[in-house]
Design an enzyme around this catalytic site. Structure first.
Site, mmCIF file in Angstrom:
data_model
loop_
_atom_site.group_PDB
_atom_site.id
_atom_site.type_symbol
_atom_site.label_atom_id
_atom_site.label_comp_id
_atom_site.label_asym_id
_atom_site.label_seq_id
_atom_site.Cartn_x
_atom_site.Cartn_y
_atom_site.Cartn_z
ATOM 1 C CG HIS A 192 2.037 -10.008 2.447
ATOM 2 N ND1 HIS A 192 1.691 -10.434 3.971
ATOM 3 C CD2 HIS A 192 1.155 -9.208 2.373
ATOM 4 C CE1 HIS A 192 0.372 -10.081 4.780
ATOM 5 N NE2 HIS A 192 -0.200 -9.165 3.736
ATOM 6 C CG ASP B 79 0.458 -15.222 -0.211
ATOM 7 O OD1 ASP B 79 -0.288 -15.303 -0.670
ATOM 8 O OD2 ASP B 79 1.787 -14.363 0.036
ATOM 9 C CD GLN C 266 -3.715 -8.750 -2.842
ATOM 10 O OE1 GLN C 266 -4.833 -8.569 -4.161
ATOM 11 N NE2 GLN C 266 -3.772 -8.918 -1.387
ATOM 12 C CE LYS D 43 -5.566 -10.220 1.075
ATOM 13 N NZ LYS D 43 -5.239 -8.477 0.981
ATOM 14 C CB CYS E 74 2.313 -6.659 4.402
ATOM 15 S SG CYS E 74 1.292 -5.891 5.959
#
Ligand code: PMP
Length: 421
Positions: A135, A212, A215, A238, A377
């Site tokens: 991302h 990261d 998600q 999220k 993104c």
């Protein structure tokens, strides 16, 4: 017929906690409208009543600034804020609460590391290894750090079906690699990356790893200690929490050695006219008034996720992903981005022959189906895949197989419309 016969979670009962999911769209005089199918959870999730109520309760009963006042309300709000930090620490397996920093989102968490750790540790010729599926939030801060320090950003390639080429990892991992920054789950491909193996191999080569986890934390069990992650970032919004709060987890020795990212109140032990002495963790990285109520809301979101069970959430999403692959395959002319359902999270990105992603999203919206269209993104990833845009359906545990089947039927209809044109 699809393979998913029955939702094992009591999704109807769960949905009752999310009033927004009962929205009826496009109702005009004389028409019933269409029910919302919210399939844009990789962008942001919805929040249940319990999370909203937890924040209302703070504002109505417990609100004051934290770590400041010597008064009753401030003590109350400080306790709730620190309790939320404890819930986050337990949820991700952090050995201590001091290693859990409240930021304003995953983007800020990554920028914090790129600025603070990056500027203090990177020098000309050093390498930062990213992957082609990152991302922008896990690309641009490193490009900026590289521009400041003279380090070089490299990208581990992916396979055509959207997996990391780990056989090339050792080739890309050189003695100059200081940091590997990788998404645990791709926000476009849904690919679940083998983070544990990546961390072990990076450590063996002397590099640190920034995960990261924007998600992954909302959907799969995360244990930063078992992973041996150096840094890990994610966002509250999220995972049922509010916007405006995110987390940076870091290893204690790394965080303690890093200069503060931002200066201001709270992050200092002492200030004189000639300088300052930074505070201990976690205050050291929490300059200014923190996102008090959002952090408490995130704590409530974690409480809610715990009652459902993260493994049950993952299983449910896997079922929906399998159904999505079946119904989209049946449409014909669909190209899936990313691997088969067994290797990914509840994210299904695709292109449809002869139809632009934005047209798909717009026509789906007329049917009440909310998906995302564009580059999500992740422009370098789209370039690698030879496309400029894609459509993305992304699920959470409150989505139903019925909603996914509606997506399939709506795409069939879109295909028919464009065939006629
Ligand atoms: N990384 C990934 C993989 C993401 O999907 C996102 C959000 N789309 C981010 C980072 C950034 O999160 P936020 O916008 O909440 O800071």
């Amino acid at each position: 017929m699809t393979t998913a016969t029955k939702d094992q979670l009591d999704v109807e009962r769960i949905r009752a906690d999310f009033p927004i999911l009962a929205t009826i769209l496009h109702a005009k005089a004389g028409t019933a409208g269409v029910p919302l199918a919210y399939l844009d959870n990789a962008a942001t999730t919805q929040r249940p009543r319990q999370v909203v109520q937890s924040m209302v309760d703070v504002y109505e009963k417990h609100y004051a600034n934290v770590h400041r006042g010597i008064h009753w309300l401030s003590d109350q709000s400080t306790d709730l804020f620190e309790e939320a930090r404890g819930k986050v620490a337990a949820f991700i397996g952090s050995a201590s609460t001091e290693q859990v920093i409240f930021t304003h989102g995953a983007t800020e968490s990554i920028n914090l590391v790129a600025r603070s750790w990056g500027d203090a540790n990177l020098k000309s010729g050093d390498e930062i290894l990213l992957t082609e599926m990152e991302h922008h939030a896990n690309i641009v801060p490193w490009q900026q750090a590289a521009a400041r320090t003279g380090a070089v950003v490299r990208f581990l390639p992916i396979t055509d079906d959207g997996r990391l080429t780990l056989d090339k990892f050792d080739e890309y991992l050189t003695p100059r690699t200081k940091l590997v920054a990788v998404a645990a789950v791709s926000n476009v491909l849904g690919t679940i990356n083998p983070v544990q193996e990546i961390i072990a191999r990076a450590h063996a080569a002397g590099a640190l790893v920034m995960v990261d986890a924007a998600q992954s934390v909302p959907h799969t069990k995360t244990d930063v200690t078992a992973l041996d992650a150096d840094f890990l970032a994610f966002s509250g919004h999220k995972m049922l929490g509010p916007t405006g709060v995110g987390i940076l987890y870091g290893k204690r020795e790394l965080l303690e050695a890093m200069p503060p990212f931002m200066g201001g109140g709270s992050m200092i032990r002492r200030v004189t006219t000639s300088g300052f002495e930074p505070a201990e963790l976690p205050a050291r990285f929490e300059a200014g008034t923190p996102p008090i109520v959002p952090a408490i809301g995130l704590g409530a979101a974690i409480g809610y996720l715990n009652t459902i069970g993260i493994d049950a959430i993952h299983e449910h999403e896997l079922r929906l992903t399998r159904v999505a692959h079946e119904v989209l395959t049946a449409v014909g002319g669909v190209r899936f981005l990313g691997p088969d359902p067994e290797h990914k999270s509840g994210i299904v990105s695709f292109t449809l022959e002869k139809v632009h992603a934005h047209d798909i999203a717009q026509l789906l919206d007329r049917q009440g189906i909310a998906v995302r269209a564009g580059h999500h993104c992740a422009m370098p990833l789209h370039k690698r895949l030879g496309i400029t845009a894609s459509s993305r359906a992304s699920f959470y545990f409150y989505n139903t197989t019925e909603e996914v089947e509606r997506l399939g039927r709506a795409l069939e209809e879109i295909k028919r419309i464009f065939r006629r044109k």
